[in-house]
Design an enzyme around this catalytic site. Structure first.
Site, PDB file in Angstrom:
ATOM      1  N   CYS A 137       0.842  -1.189   0.000  1.00 43.97           N
ATOM      2  CA  CYS A 137       0.000   0.000   0.000  1.00 43.97           C
ATOM      3  C   CYS A 137       0.880   1.243   0.000  1.00 43.97           C
ATOM      4  O   CYS A 137       1.997   1.226   0.529  1.00 43.97           O
ATOM      5  CB  CYS A 137      -0.926   0.019   1.217  1.00 43.97           C
ATOM      6  SG  CYS A 137      -2.183   1.314   1.162  1.00 43.97           S
TER       7      CYS A 137
ATOM      8  N   GLY B  98      -4.202  -4.545   1.048  1.00 41.39           N
ATOM      9  CA  GLY B  98      -3.366  -3.467   0.537  1.00 41.39           C
ATOM     10  C   GLY B  98      -4.133  -2.461  -0.302  1.00 41.39           C
ATOM     11  O   GLY B  98      -5.285  -2.163  -0.088  1.00 41.39           O
TER      12      GLY B  98
ATOM     13  N   ARG C 122      -5.561   8.087   8.649  1.00 38.38           N
ATOM     14  CA  ARG C 122      -5.247   7.700   7.275  1.00 38.38           C
ATOM     15  C   ARG C 122      -4.175   8.632   6.715  1.00 38.38           C
ATOM     16  O   ARG C 122      -4.481   9.662   6.102  1.00 38.38           O
ATOM     17  CB  ARG C 122      -6.508   7.700   6.402  1.00 38.38           C
ATOM     18  CG  ARG C 122      -7.574   6.716   6.893  1.00 38.38           C
ATOM     19  CD  ARG C 122      -8.720   6.569   5.925  1.00 38.38           C
ATOM     20  NE  ARG C 122      -8.301   5.969   4.673  1.00 38.38           N
ATOM     21  CZ  ARG C 122      -8.138   4.664   4.467  1.00 38.38           C
ATOM     22  NH1 ARG C 122      -8.355   3.807   5.453  1.00 38.38           N
ATOM     23  NH2 ARG C 122      -7.761   4.206   3.301  1.00 38.38           N
TER      24      ARG C 122
ATOM     25  N   CYS D  12     -21.671 -11.008   5.685  1.00 38.41           N
ATOM     26  CA  CYS D  12     -21.393 -12.198   6.476  1.00 38.41           C
ATOM     27  C   CYS D  12     -21.439 -11.928   7.974  1.00 38.41           C
ATOM     28  O   CYS D  12     -21.757 -12.818   8.767  1.00 38.41           O
ATOM     29  CB  CYS D  12     -20.054 -12.803   6.085  1.00 38.41           C
ATOM     30  SG  CYS D  12     -18.651 -11.672   6.183  1.00 38.41           S
TER      31      CYS D  12
ATOM     32  N   CYS E  19     -20.809 -18.512   8.470  1.00 40.49           N
ATOM     33  CA  CYS E  19     -19.899 -17.830   7.547  1.00 40.49           C
ATOM     34  C   CYS E  19     -19.074 -18.890   6.828  1.00 40.49           C
ATOM     35  O   CYS E  19     -19.408 -20.070   6.842  1.00 40.49           O
ATOM     36  CB  CYS E  19     -19.032 -16.811   8.266  1.00 40.49           C
ATOM     37  SG  CYS E  19     -18.093 -17.443   9.667  1.00 40.49           S
TER      38      CYS E  19
ATOM     39  N   CYS F 197     -10.996 -16.312   5.657  1.00 42.70           N
ATOM     40  CA  CYS F 197     -11.782 -15.079   5.687  1.00 42.70           C
ATOM     41  C   CYS F 197     -10.842 -13.880   5.665  1.00 42.70           C
ATOM     42  O   CYS F 197      -9.672 -13.987   6.047  1.00 42.70           O
ATOM     43  CB  CYS F 197     -12.649 -15.059   6.952  1.00 42.70           C
ATOM     44  SG  CYS F 197     -13.425 -13.483   7.335  1.00 42.70           S
ATOM     45  N   ASP F 198     -11.377 -12.758   5.256  1.00 43.27           N
ATOM     46  CA  ASP F 198     -10.644 -11.499   5.219  1.00 43.27           C
ATOM     47  C   ASP F 198     -10.044 -11.141   6.576  1.00 43.27           C
ATOM     48  O   ASP F 198      -8.931 -10.624   6.660  1.00 43.27           O
ATOM     49  CB  ASP F 198     -11.614 -10.409   4.741  1.00 43.27           C
ATOM     50  CG  ASP F 198     -11.044  -9.017   4.816  1.00 43.27           C
ATOM     51  OD1 ASP F 198      -9.843  -8.872   4.553  1.00 43.27           O
ATOM     52  OD2 ASP F 198     -11.798  -8.080   5.120  1.00 43.27           O
TER      53      ASP F 198
ATOM     54  N   CYS G  54     -30.824 -14.436  23.665  1.00 41.83           N
ATOM     55  CA  CYS G  54     -31.045 -13.021  23.367  1.00 41.83           C
ATOM     56  C   CYS G  54     -32.215 -12.856  22.397  1.00 41.83           C
ATOM     57  O   CYS G  54     -32.365 -13.618  21.437  1.00 41.83           O
ATOM     58  CB  CYS G  54     -29.774 -12.423  22.773  1.00 41.83           C
ATOM     59  SG  CYS G  54     -29.935 -10.671  22.315  1.00 41.83           S
TER      60      CYS G  54
ATOM     61  N   CYS H  15     -21.182  -6.241  21.655  1.00 50.00           N
ATOM     62  CA  CYS H  15     -22.537  -6.693  21.961  1.00 50.00           C
ATOM     63  C   CYS H  15     -23.430  -5.570  22.477  1.00 50.00           C
ATOM     64  O   CYS H  15     -24.546  -5.376  21.988  1.00 50.00           O
ATOM     65  CB  CYS H  15     -22.483  -7.840  22.965  1.00 50.00           C
ATOM     66  SG  CYS H  15     -24.103  -8.367  23.572  1.00 50.00           S
TER      67      CYS H  15
END
Length: 414
Positions: free
Chosen positions: A22, A77, A144, A277, A283, A298-299, A343, A372
């Protein structure tokens, strides 16, 4: 042509053609340090997907899908660290292997490298562009920054202006952190002022735990010794943020501005797939492909312990349907603590993202989502409005078309 057993429903692969490279150095970024996983013996790091890997991925990904429409998601990135010629090659290869399928592309960028040439390409090929922007200048530039510490807001806004000028479809992915979460209306009004109609709010929650390879973020497996990062949004902030913006949106902007979390909440409220998701019951259908063909669950789980394999030696279907990935996906529901199972909002929240489940319940049981309290306060606050919209939809009198936003980001596309 090599054939693969089709998956029963679509699965998605977020592809990182430049790995974690990046041009920025955002303080809260969880992608940058993934480069430490790919250091060679000399400490050097290269993260460029070569042509042979690109072709292998495109061919296998298209053939792995059972639906007539195939979605490609390009990420980083910074995805624009690869030249435009790379993505022209992407389009050529997609045409080569499409065999009648409709191919869609979305790409996530920080917006600072956009040019007229990039925008003409996106418009010509109907690519959806996700732009990372964290609200007004003061909020955006808090975290950023460039590697030299320079501000980035003005460059991002120039990129957005170019997208608008060329008529490119785009949406915003906005990280909600400890700073900007205290100014929800200023935050939301900014996106309305710049004409952004599709917005994804992403709460940042990270824990710090140094690793021997140079990484500093804790894996979801690391339950002991990890400390909450100072930029993380608190549950109370997250709840106030969502409730405040929801009040503005539900009174003035339903059907005009599309906020991913609100639409996903309504989807769960009426018994439809939520589209992201994090609010799904299970997931495991959204994988990550690194530049070298490595595939992760997963990401948010790009850690060595969640690596599924490599597409040079295994098909994508083998990995997504493997016992390991199946268990990963089912664990989202099966590992919920008793407090969640009892819940009233279980079927709306579904425990949110497993990566955030490091808090303790009131009874001292582990596995509660850190956010939560924030989610609960939002769902409780929004319940009368959600009930009303559900009744309107069931009666065929949709109050507004709130279910058809097209959004790209770390949590997927809907």
């Amino acid at each position: 042509m090599e054939l693969y057993t089709p998956f029963a429903k679509p699965f998605y692969v977020m592809t990182k053609p430049a790995g974690s490279m990046c041009n920025l150095n955002c303080k809260y970024c969880y992608y940058l340090e993934k480069s430490n996983i790919y250091k060679d013996a000399a400490g050097a790091r290269r993260f460029l997907m070569d042509d042979s890997m690109l072709e292998l991925f495109i061919e296998r990904y298209i053939n792995s899908q059972s639906m007539p429409q195939v979605l490609f998601t390009w990420h980083g990135g910074e995805s624009l660290m690869r030249p435009l010629s790379f993505y022209r090659r992407v389009v050529d290869l997609q045409r080569k292997y499409a065999r009648g399928r409709v191919i869609d592309n979305c790409i996530q960028t920080n917006g600072t490298l956009l040019t007229d040439e990039w925008c003409r390409f996106f418009k010509e090929h109907d690519w959806l562009v996700g732009v990372s922007v964290d609200g007004p200048e003061e909020f955006h530039d808090e975290y950023r920054r460039t590697r030299q510490g320079a501000r980035t807001f003005n460059k991002v806004m120039r990129g957005i202006d170019m997208l608008n000028r060329h008529g490119v479809e785009w949406n915003a992915m906005a990280v909600v952190n400890d700073f900007n979460a205290d100014y929800p209306l200023e935050f939301y009004h900014f996106f309305k002022e710049i004409g952004c109609r599709y917005i994804q709010f992403a709460p940042i929650v990270e824990r710090m735990l140094p690793h021997d390879d140079g990484r500093h973020l804790a894996s979801p497996c690391d339950m002991a010794g990890a400390e909450l990062a100072d930029f993380s949004v608190t549950p109370e902030q997250w709840g106030r943020f969502l409730c405040t913006i929801f009040d503005e949106w539900v009174r003035h902007d339903v059907g005009r501005y599309f906020i991913q979390l609100f639409d996903a909440t309504l989807a769960n409220w009426v018994g439809q797939e939520p589209g992201i998701c994090s609010l799904g019951k299970t997931c495991g259908h959204a994988l990550v492909l690194e530049y070298n063909g490595d595939v992760y669950s997963c990401d948010h789980f790009v850690f060595p312990e969640y690596k599924l394999g490599n597409i040079e030696s295994q098909s994508l279907v083998e990995m997504v349907m493997s016992r390991r990935q199946t268990d990963f996906g089912l664990a989202k529901r099966q590992s919920l603590p008793r407090q969640c199972m009892n819940c009233r909002f279980l079927d709306i929240c579904n425990g949110e993202c497993p990566k955030n489940r490091f808090a303790m319940t009131a009874d001292g049981e582990p596995g509660l989502n850190y956010l939560c309290r924030g989610y609960y306060s939002f769902f409780e606050h929004a319940a009368p409005y959600m009930d009303f919209m559900k009744a309107e939809l069931e009666a065929g009198r949709a109050p507004a078309n709130v279910m058809k936003a097209r959004i790209t980001g770390a949590d997927g596309v809907f």
